[in-house]
Design an enzyme around this catalytic site. Structure first.
Site, mmCIF file in Angstrom:
data_model
loop_
_atom_site.group_PDB
_atom_site.id
_atom_site.type_symbol
_atom_site.label_atom_id
_atom_site.label_comp_id
_atom_site.label_asym_id
_atom_site.label_seq_id
_atom_site.Cartn_x
_atom_site.Cartn_y
_atom_site.Cartn_z
ATOM 1 N N TYR A 111 1.182 -1.159 0.505
ATOM 2 C CA TYR A 111 0.421 0.052 -0.334
ATOM 3 C C TYR A 111 1.070 1.366 -0.017
ATOM 4 O O TYR A 111 0.668 2.314 -0.764
ATOM 5 C CB TYR A 111 -0.995 -0.030 1.384
ATOM 6 C CG TYR A 111 -1.923 0.948 1.562
ATOM 7 C CD1 TYR A 111 -3.406 1.127 0.225
ATOM 8 C CD2 TYR A 111 -1.096 1.801 2.481
ATOM 9 C CE1 TYR A 111 -4.422 2.192 0.741
ATOM 10 C CE2 TYR A 111 -2.060 3.779 2.879
ATOM 11 C CZ TYR A 111 -3.881 3.537 1.135
ATOM 12 O OH TYR A 111 -4.999 4.364 2.023
ATOM 13 N N LYS A 155 1.376 4.464 -2.830
ATOM 14 C CA LYS A 155 0.672 5.762 -2.405
ATOM 15 C C LYS A 155 1.963 6.742 -2.582
ATOM 16 O O LYS A 155 1.431 7.911 -3.239
ATOM 17 C CB LYS A 155 0.460 5.474 -0.953
ATOM 18 C CG LYS A 155 -0.874 4.855 -0.408
ATOM 19 C CD LYS A 155 -2.603 5.258 -1.666
ATOM 20 C CE LYS A 155 -3.475 5.015 -1.470
ATOM 21 N NZ LYS A 155 -4.813 5.884 -2.411
HETATM 22 P P1 NAD Z 1 -13.090 2.736 0.949
HETATM 23 O O1 NAD Z 1 -12.700 1.453 0.588
HETATM 24 O O2 NAD Z 1 -14.764 3.015 1.896
HETATM 25 O O3 NAD Z 1 -13.860 3.189 -0.493
HETATM 26 C C1 NAD Z 1 -12.793 2.415 -1.058
HETATM 27 C C2 NAD Z 1 -13.666 3.182 -2.789
HETATM 28 O O4 NAD Z 1 -13.169 2.876 -4.232
HETATM 29 C C3 NAD Z 1 -14.656 2.126 -2.573
HETATM 30 O O5 NAD Z 1 -16.332 2.404 -2.536
HETATM 31 C C4 NAD Z 1 -14.142 1.275 -3.903
HETATM 32 O O6 NAD Z 1 -15.677 -0.255 -4.492
HETATM 33 C C5 NAD Z 1 -13.993 1.396 -4.595
HETATM 34 N N1 NAD Z 1 -12.740 0.744 -5.184
HETATM 35 C C6 NAD Z 1 -11.890 -0.121 -5.105
HETATM 36 N N2 NAD Z 1 -11.192 -0.648 -6.315
HETATM 37 C C7 NAD Z 1 -11.794 0.127 -6.498
HETATM 38 C C8 NAD Z 1 -11.385 -0.245 -8.552
HETATM 39 N N3 NAD Z 1 -10.794 -1.196 -8.848
HETATM 40 N N4 NAD Z 1 -12.542 0.391 -9.478
HETATM 41 C C9 NAD Z 1 -12.965 1.073 -9.199
HETATM 42 N N5 NAD Z 1 -13.646 1.595 -7.746
HETATM 43 C C10 NAD Z 1 -12.345 0.968 -6.985
HETATM 44 O O7 NAD Z 1 -11.905 3.401 1.317
HETATM 45 P P2 NAD Z 1 -11.548 4.725 1.604
HETATM 46 O O8 NAD Z 1 -11.207 5.053 3.325
HETATM 47 O O9 NAD Z 1 -13.122 5.594 1.814
HETATM 48 O O10 NAD Z 1 -10.563 5.320 1.112
HETATM 49 C C11 NAD Z 1 -10.646 6.119 -0.030
HETATM 50 C C12 NAD Z 1 -9.307 6.495 -0.545
HETATM 51 O O11 NAD Z 1 -8.650 6.526 0.488
HETATM 52 C C13 NAD Z 1 -8.680 5.623 -1.141
HETATM 53 O O12 NAD Z 1 -7.213 5.898 -1.987
HETATM 54 C C14 NAD Z 1 -7.905 5.655 0.211
HETATM 55 O O13 NAD Z 1 -6.522 4.406 -0.342
HETATM 56 C C15 NAD Z 1 -7.381 7.231 1.174
HETATM 57 N N6 NAD Z 1 -7.075 6.662 2.123
HETATM 58 C C16 NAD Z 1 -8.195 5.776 3.317
HETATM 59 C C17 NAD Z 1 -7.308 6.596 4.339
HETATM 60 C C18 NAD Z 1 -8.298 6.094 5.648
HETATM 61 O O14 NAD Z 1 -7.871 6.583 6.678
HETATM 62 N N7 NAD Z 1 -9.624 6.073 5.277
HETATM 63 C C19 NAD Z 1 -6.269 7.156 4.686
HETATM 64 C C20 NAD Z 1 -5.234 7.627 3.021
HETATM 65 C C21 NAD Z 1 -5.496 7.689 2.225
#
Ligand code: NAD
Length: 249
Positions: free
Chosen positions: A156, A160
């Protein structure tokens, strides 16, 4: 104050829950029409309805944006349905954690393909559209983990970190056509996924955050609004942590 995204059309990947859905809702409340995608159709109507209630045009598409053809088809469909595309938010992402000594090649490759490959696929698909119109804003979802690394998240973190290098390269390539490319790096954000984490563990994590609390999805969305909007026409190639001051970011 007028809505700062009035009249704009944004594509947001992975917007049926979590941070992506918050971005879609916040953008819509700022006057933006929204095209979003998800891998499955089940949650699409919920998001569409929520966006329609905000008075915006909105449509969800089924697309796995880690595949070049599906990303290209998605962008083509949005262009046909909405007429133009001003903003791309590459939010879709996954985790598949384990220590490096146990991590399989498949586990490594799939996380890179979804998180970094989707950013490449969507950028490649949108680039001719934005190039032709002579403007555009791309916001890519990184993570503080891509800056600092993290235990059991080497795949991951690499994906990133890759997004940062990719975005900065695109920022240089696209700047002459007024296309800006920036990265938002959330820290620990409260989502549906974090709801089941035991309070004790939450407290330990929060103690490492100077602001002593997780961020909200809307706090990430607000940073995306700023970078996507015309409020920062001279900002490109920036990496913006949204992390309550976490030390490593
Ligand atoms: P989440 O799992 O709730 O949502 C991710 C979304 O991406 C989902 O709707 C999923 O269906 C979609 N997705 C995944 N793979 C896909 C693909 N191949 N094609 C189309 N859609 C796809 O995650 P989140 O926590 O809302 O995270 C969203 C973004 O933020 C991600 O990139 C994650 O890495 C980043 N992020 C999250 C956090 C956190 O603490 N939640 C921290 C840092 C970064």
């Amino acid at each position: 104050m007028p809505n700062i995204l009035e009249g704009k059309v944004a594509i947001i990947t992975g917007a049926t829950r979590g941070i992506g859905k918050a971005i879609a809702l916040r953008f819509a409340s700022e006057g933006c029409d929204i095209a979003f995608c998800a891998r499955h159709s089940d949650l699409i109507p919920d998001t569409e309805n929520a966006l329609h209630q905000l008075g915006r045009k909105a449509r969800g598409y089924v697309a796995d944006v880690s595949y070049m053809e599906q990303a290209a088809q998605f962008v083509e469909n949005v262009l046909n349905d909405f007429g133009h595309i001003d903003i791309l938010v590459n939010n879709a992402g996954i985790t598949d954690d384990s220590a490096v000594k146990r991590m399989t090649q498949e586990q490594f490759a799939r996380v890179i393909q979804v998180n970094l490959g989707s950013v490449f696929a969507m950028t490649k698909a949108i680039q001719p559209v934005m190039w032709k119109q002579g403007f555009g804003s791309i916001v890519n979802m990184g993570s503080v983990v891509g800056i600092a690394g993290n235990y059991k998240q080497a795949n991951y973190a690499a994906s990133k970190a890759g997004i940062i290098g990719f975005s900065k390269s695109c920022a240089k390539e696209f700047a002459a056509r007024n296309i800006r490319v920036n990265v938002v790096c959330p820290g620990f954000i409260e989502t549906e996924m974090t709801a089941d984490i035991p309070q004790e563990l939450m407290d330990t994590w929060c103690s490492r955050i100077p602001m002593k609390r997780p961020g909200t999805t809307d706090e990430v969305a607000q940073a995306c609004v700023f970078l996507a909007s015309d409020m920062c026409p001279y900002i490109t190639s920036v990496v913006l942590p949204v992390c309550g001051g976490m030390e490593d970011a």
